[in-house]
Scaffold this active site. Structure first.
Site, PDB file in Angstrom:
ATOM      1  CB  SER A   1      -0.891   0.014   1.246  1.00 59.44           C
ATOM      2  OG  SER A   1      -1.537   1.271   1.406  1.00 59.44           O
TER       3      SER A   1
ATOM      4  CE1 TYR B   1      -4.166  -2.558   4.866  1.00 55.78           C
ATOM      5  CE2 TYR B   1      -3.479  -0.389   4.113  1.00 55.78           C
ATOM      6  CZ  TYR B   1      -3.846  -1.688   3.835  1.00 55.78           C
ATOM      7  OH  TYR B   1      -3.884  -2.131   2.541  1.00 55.78           O
TER       8      TYR B   1
END
Length: 288
Positions: free
Chosen positions: A146, A159
């Site tokens: 990501s 995250y």
């Protein structure tokens, strides 16, 4: 030898083979279908029985996998190796969930669960596949990371931490595998149409005491976005943008270590390079 559907599998043995995790929706589902259409033999994974049934009905060889369950990882590898005769051309680690919430509001157990699903399970599966690829002298390992693995953003500490850890670990592995015929790449998407935001709502409600947090007012906006399926933006791309770079990572003679996807993600990487750190992090902190 006959397949489960009664058709001969001899021709499929010549197909390039790949495991795609998290193939029930979003990036994983699109990439699994696109790979299959491009002639790959795709071993797709999902957690929910209904998703496994759907993928199987589409013609995928589908398996249960939950990164938090080591037994399911071992069973997946054993089953795939049995079907291929002990070989595998590629692995696309993709399944994950996103735990939202301010760092100070994160219970330690929530952080552990985030890492089990997004980091430790990926490492477990990857380690089981590397010896297979070493033995055959080639392989491609691609991780769907990501942009948050490169830049920090408010309310996404768990995250982002799991993706930063993934980036560090797998870049070390990439260096260690040089000369083995095995290539490791990381894809860093920005905003992509998927269910990761809506799926993250349950994790937020489960683990964050938002009603009693000092960030309660900020969480109201976060909750609204999660319930709406994530932020709305004309810059949000469809999963085919990820498949374009995945295909390069799988087929190029010189796959890149990083594939940054979407304009916001690319801008973030550029700003990180050119701005003083204090200014860069101030800009990020100003974002909702």
């Amino acid at each position: 030898m006959a397949s489960d559907g009664g058709t001969t599998t001899a021709p499929t043995q010549k197909l390039r083979t790949i495991i795609v995790t998290g193939a029930s929706s979003g990036i994983g589902a699109h990439c699994a279908r696109a790979l299959k259409a491009d002639g790959w033999r795709v071993f797709a994974t999902a957690r929910k029985p209904e998703d496994i049934a759907t993928l199987t009905a589409e013609g995928f060889e589908t398996f249960y996998l939950d990164y938090r369950e080591a037994d399911s990882i071992a069973a997946l590898v054993e089953a795939v190796m049995a079907r291929t005769g002990g070989t595998l051309d590629a692995l696309f680690n993709n399944g994950a969930h996103a735990q939202a919430g301010a760092v100070e509001d994160l219970p330690v157990e929530a952080l552990r669960e985030q890492f089990e699903a997004n980091f430790f399970g990926w490492h477990d599966l990857t380690r089981r596949i590397v010896p297979v690829m070493r033995a055959q002298g080639h392989g491609r390992i691609v991780h769907c990371s990501s942009i948050l693995g490169l830049t920090p953003v408010k309310w996404r500490g768990a995250y982002a931490a799991s993706k930063h850890a993934l980036e560090g670990l797998m870049l070390c592995m990439r260096a260690e595998l040089q000369g083995s015929g095995i290539e490791v790449s990381l894809i860093e998407p920005g905003p992509i149409e998927s269910k990761i935001a809506s799926n993250g709502l349950a994790w937020f409600v489960k683990n964050i005491d938002h009603e009693n947090s000092v960030h309660r007012k900020d969480y109201e906006g976060q909750l609204a976005r999660l319930r709406a399926g994530g932020s709305k933006s004309r810059l949000k791309l469809k999963p085919d943008a990820v498949y374009a770079v995945l295909r390069h990572a799988l087929l190029s003679p010189k796959p890149r270590p990083h594939y940054v996807v979407t304009t916001p993600a690319k801008i973030g990487v550029i700003l990180k390079r050119i701005l003083p750190a204090s200014l860069f992090y101030r800009v990020l902190a100003s974002q909702a």
